[in-house]
Design a protein around this motif. Structure first.
Motif, mmCIF file in Angstrom:
data_model
loop_
_atom_site.group_PDB
_atom_site.id
_atom_site.type_symbol
_atom_site.label_atom_id
_atom_site.label_comp_id
_atom_site.label_asym_id
_atom_site.label_seq_id
_atom_site.Cartn_x
_atom_site.Cartn_y
_atom_site.Cartn_z
ATOM 1 N N GLY A 101 0.806 -1.220 0.000
ATOM 2 C CA GLY A 101 0.000 0.000 0.000
ATOM 3 C C GLY A 101 0.833 1.262 0.000
ATOM 4 N N GLN A 102 2.149 1.130 -0.242
ATOM 5 C CA GLN A 102 3.042 2.280 -0.107
ATOM 6 C C GLN A 102 3.140 3.128 -1.371
ATOM 7 O OE1 GLN A 102 6.851 1.041 1.461
ATOM 8 N NE2 GLN A 102 5.924 -0.266 3.001
ATOM 9 N N SER A 103 2.674 2.633 -2.511
ATOM 10 C CA SER A 103 2.794 3.394 -3.751
ATOM 11 C C SER A 103 1.590 3.170 -4.641
ATOM 12 C CB SER A 103 4.067 3.012 -4.510
ATOM 13 O OG SER A 103 4.065 3.589 -5.805
ATOM 14 N N ASP A 104 0.842 4.224 -4.905
ATOM 15 C CA ASP A 104 -0.306 4.123 -5.791
ATOM 16 C C ASP A 104 0.120 3.863 -7.238
ATOM 17 O OD1 ASP A 104 -2.030 4.625 -3.668
ATOM 18 O OD2 ASP A 104 -1.968 6.786 -3.961
ATOM 19 N N THR A 105 1.274 4.396 -7.635
ATOM 20 C CA THR A 105 1.746 4.182 -9.003
ATOM 21 C C THR A 105 2.072 2.721 -9.254
ATOM 22 O OG1 THR A 105 2.638 6.421 -9.216
ATOM 23 C CG2 THR A 105 3.579 4.738 -10.656
ATOM 24 N N SER A 106 2.827 2.102 -8.355
ATOM 25 C CA SER A 106 3.254 0.720 -8.569
ATOM 26 C C SER A 106 2.067 -0.239 -8.596
ATOM 27 C CB SER A 106 4.265 0.306 -7.495
ATOM 28 O OG SER A 106 5.432 1.094 -7.593
ATOM 29 N N ILE A 107 1.039 0.042 -7.815
ATOM 30 C CA ILE A 107 -0.174 -0.786 -7.863
ATOM 31 C C ILE A 107 -0.791 -0.726 -9.252
ATOM 32 C CG2 ILE A 107 -2.569 -0.905 -7.071
ATOM 33 C CD1 ILE A 107 -1.577 -0.288 -4.262
ATOM 34 N N ARG A 108 -0.889 0.482 -9.818
ATOM 35 C CA ARG A 108 -1.461 0.595 -11.178
ATOM 36 C C ARG A 108 -0.554 -0.053 -12.201
ATOM 37 N NH1 ARG A 108 -3.890 3.323 -7.022
ATOM 38 N NH2 ARG A 108 -6.063 3.657 -7.609
ATOM 39 N N LEU A 109 0.761 0.103 -12.026
ATOM 40 C CA LEU A 109 1.694 -0.470 -12.997
ATOM 41 C C LEU A 109 1.622 -1.985 -13.007
ATOM 42 C CD1 LEU A 109 3.984 -0.299 -15.043
ATOM 43 C CD2 LEU A 109 5.586 -0.122 -13.114
ATOM 44 N N VAL A 110 1.609 -2.616 -11.844
ATOM 45 C CA VAL A 110 1.592 -4.075 -11.830
ATOM 46 C C VAL A 110 0.282 -4.606 -12.415
ATOM 47 C CG1 VAL A 110 0.612 -4.553 -9.520
ATOM 48 C CG2 VAL A 110 2.328 -6.085 -10.489
ATOM 49 N N LYS A 111 -0.815 -3.886 -12.209
ATOM 50 C CA LYS A 111 -2.077 -4.319 -12.806
ATOM 51 C C LYS A 111 -2.050 -4.183 -14.322
ATOM 52 C CE LYS A 111 -5.067 -3.565 -8.791
ATOM 53 N NZ LYS A 111 -6.258 -2.840 -8.256
ATOM 54 N N ILE A 112 -1.450 -3.112 -14.832
ATOM 55 C CA ILE A 112 -1.306 -2.954 -16.281
ATOM 56 C C ILE A 112 -0.446 -4.081 -16.851
ATOM 57 C CG2 ILE A 112 -0.214 -1.531 -18.066
ATOM 58 C CD1 ILE A 112 -1.162 0.926 -16.437
ATOM 59 N N ILE A 113 0.663 -4.366 -16.181
ATOM 60 C CA ILE A 113 1.566 -5.410 -16.668
ATOM 61 C C ILE A 113 0.876 -6.766 -16.682
ATOM 62 C CG2 ILE A 113 3.620 -6.743 -16.030
ATOM 63 C CD1 ILE A 113 4.950 -4.057 -15.323
ATOM 64 N N LEU A 114 0.196 -7.106 -15.601
ATOM 65 C CA LEU A 114 -0.454 -8.416 -15.533
ATOM 66 C C LEU A 114 -1.674 -8.489 -16.448
ATOM 67 C CD1 LEU A 114 -0.177 -9.137 -11.710
ATOM 68 C CD2 LEU A 114 1.042 -10.324 -13.547
ATOM 69 N N GLU A 115 -2.524 -7.476 -16.420
ATOM 70 C CA GLU A 115 -3.799 -7.545 -17.130
ATOM 71 C C GLU A 115 -3.688 -7.190 -18.611
ATOM 72 O OE1 GLU A 115 -6.658 -5.264 -14.886
ATOM 73 O OE2 GLU A 115 -6.004 -6.169 -12.986
ATOM 74 N N GLU A 116 -2.816 -6.234 -18.943
ATOM 75 C CA GLU A 116 -2.692 -5.804 -20.337
ATOM 76 C C GLU A 116 -1.580 -6.545 -21.075
ATOM 77 O OE1 GLU A 116 -4.920 -3.731 -21.453
ATOM 78 O OE2 GLU A 116 -5.756 -3.052 -19.534
ATOM 79 N N PHE A 117 -0.455 -6.805 -20.394
ATOM 80 C CA PHE A 117 0.676 -7.448 -21.072
ATOM 81 C C PHE A 117 0.580 -8.979 -21.014
ATOM 82 C CE2 PHE A 117 3.636 -3.586 -19.974
ATOM 83 C CZ PHE A 117 2.810 -2.759 -20.699
ATOM 84 N N TYR A 118 0.268 -9.517 -19.815
ATOM 85 C CA TYR A 118 0.214 -10.980 -19.646
ATOM 86 C C TYR A 118 -1.203 -11.545 -19.784
ATOM 87 C CZ TYR A 118 5.074 -11.119 -18.042
ATOM 88 O OH TYR A 118 6.447 -11.022 -17.966
ATOM 89 N N ARG A 119 -2.214 -10.671 -19.772
ATOM 90 C CA ARG A 119 -3.608 -11.080 -19.931
ATOM 91 C C ARG A 119 -4.077 -12.037 -18.837
ATOM 92 N NH1 ARG A 119 -5.969 -7.258 -22.990
ATOM 93 N NH2 ARG A 119 -4.640 -6.749 -24.770
ATOM 94 N N VAL A 120 -3.667 -11.750 -17.603
ATOM 95 C CA VAL A 120 -4.167 -12.499 -16.446
ATOM 96 C C VAL A 120 -4.690 -11.499 -15.421
ATOM 97 C CG1 VAL A 120 -2.584 -14.425 -16.786
ATOM 98 C CG2 VAL A 120 -1.905 -12.539 -15.280
ATOM 99 N N LYS A 121 -5.563 -11.974 -14.552
ATOM 100 C CA LYS A 121 -6.116 -11.092 -13.521
ATOM 101 C C LYS A 121 -6.129 -11.831 -12.189
ATOM 102 C CE LYS A 121 -9.702 -7.704 -12.628
ATOM 103 N NZ LYS A 121 -10.895 -7.011 -13.165
ATOM 104 N N PRO A 122 -5.141 -11.589 -11.346
ATOM 105 C CA PRO A 122 -5.154 -12.195 -10.007
ATOM 106 C C PRO A 122 -6.260 -11.587 -9.134
ATOM 107 C CG PRO A 122 -2.959 -11.395 -10.628
ATOM 108 C CD PRO A 122 -3.935 -10.806 -11.594
ATOM 109 N N ARG A 123 -6.422 -12.177 -7.972
ATOM 110 C CA ARG A 123 -7.239 -11.555 -6.919
ATOM 111 C C ARG A 123 -6.285 -10.698 -6.079
ATOM 112 N NH1 ARG A 123 -8.678 -15.110 -3.220
ATOM 113 N NH2 ARG A 123 -7.305 -16.758 -4.003
ATOM 114 N N TYR A 124 -6.644 -9.434 -5.886
ATOM 115 C CA TYR A 124 -5.736 -8.507 -5.229
ATOM 116 C C TYR A 124 -6.163 -8.213 -3.795
ATOM 117 C CZ TYR A 124 -4.514 -7.432 -10.120
ATOM 118 O OH TYR A 124 -4.130 -7.510 -11.434
ATOM 119 N N GLY A 125 -5.166 -8.131 -2.933
ATOM 120 C CA GLY A 125 -5.360 -7.633 -1.584
ATOM 121 C C GLY A 125 -4.228 -6.672 -1.266
ATOM 122 N N VAL A 126 -4.412 -5.879 -0.247
ATOM 123 C CA VAL A 126 -3.376 -4.942 0.184
ATOM 124 C C VAL A 126 -2.962 -5.313 1.595
ATOM 125 C CG1 VAL A 126 -2.818 -2.527 0.663
ATOM 126 C CG2 VAL A 126 -4.273 -3.100 -1.288
#
Length: 274
Positions: A101-126
């Motif tokens: 929960g320490q960086s709002d940017t990195s949360i968005r980046l990892v979701k873009i990488i996983l969902e847009e680049f790798y086409r997977v969607k994990p279940r997320y928690g903080v």
């Protein structure tokens, strides 16, 4: 009083260690914090400017401008923003992933990488990504940033270690800008010359810090802890400028956010304060 936010990770040491040595106006008050803390302080008008997550600007573009030639960024591996995983990223669909929960940017980046680049969607928690209990809760992966990421990488707890800056660069060919130095529009309306003077001082500190990198590494490496050679390799990979290609990279990241409904359309074009 001018309230200035500074990220309290060692990735700002080449600027901040020099800043602390200088004789500066007494009214320039530096406030340290994690990126997400500084984001909140800026949004609540409790600081006037400072290094915040790039996403903080995208979330409220009407309220801020970006100070020219300042960032926390990397062209390729950043060394302190990692997806640590028990599985390959392709296998994380539906799996539980804990986000720092320490960086709002990195949360968005990892979701873009996983969902847009790798086409997977994990279940997320903080939650606590460094805590040893992560392995006992059915967690397949964690997003760690800053000093926590440096510690987890050194400890080798996870077989898969993906540097998000490196993945972004491989796919887009662009650097990634994790943090910008943003300033409130309301403050600029009242004190543009003060903002300009602080920006110039931060740039001068960066230039001096680059020349004194070995000394700075010796000073800050023990915080992790890590040896001076590893600290030097890490800090040499961190960049603190905002070149035209990095502005282009920011625009690419923000366009993803706009397209995903995570930022307003008026985020673009960027507002840069010289």
């Amino acid at each position: 009083m001018v309230r200035i936010g500074m990220v309290n990770y060692i990735n700002t040491a080449p600027i901040y260690e020099i800043w602390k040595e200088r004789t500066l106006p007494a009214e320039w008050q530096m406030i340290e914090g994690q990126p997400s803390q500084l984001n909140a302080l800026l949004a609540e008008d409790r600081i006037d400017m400072g290094f915040v997550s790039s996403y903080a600007y995208a979330a409220h573009p009407a309220r801020y401008q970006i100070l020219a030639d300042l960032s926390i960024s990397a062209t390729g591996p950043v060394g302190s923003v990692f997806l640590f995983s028990q599985l390959r990223p392709e296998d994380l669909d539906g799996k539980l992933m804990i986000l720092s929960g320490q960086s709002d940017t990195s949360i968005r980046l990892v979701k873009i990488i996983l969902e847009e680049f790798y086409r997977v969607k994990p279940r997320y928690g903080v939650g606590d990504v460094y805590g040893a209990s992560a392995h006992t809760r059915g967690v397949s992966a964690v997003l760690a940033i800053g000093d926590d990421a440096l510690r987890l990488k050194a400890e080798g707890r996870y077989p898969v270690q993906l540097d998000l800056g490196e993945i972004w660069h491989k796919v887009t060919g662009l650097p990634f800008v994790f943090s910008v130095c943003a300033v409130r529009e309301a403050f600029l309306a009242e004190q543009p010359e003060t903002a300009r003077a602080i920006r110039q001082t931060l740039v001068e500190c960066r230039e001096q810090g680059t020349l004194r990198m070995a000394e700075i590494c010796d000073r800050v490496a023990r915080r992790i802890p890590m040896d001076c050679e590893a600290c030097s390799r890490y800090l040499m990979g961190i960049e603190h400028d905002l070149t035209p290609v990095k502005i282009l990279a920011l625009e690419r990241f923000f366009q993803y956010l706009v397209d995903r409904g995570e930022a307003p359309a008026e985020t673009l074009p960027l507002k840069i304060f010289q």
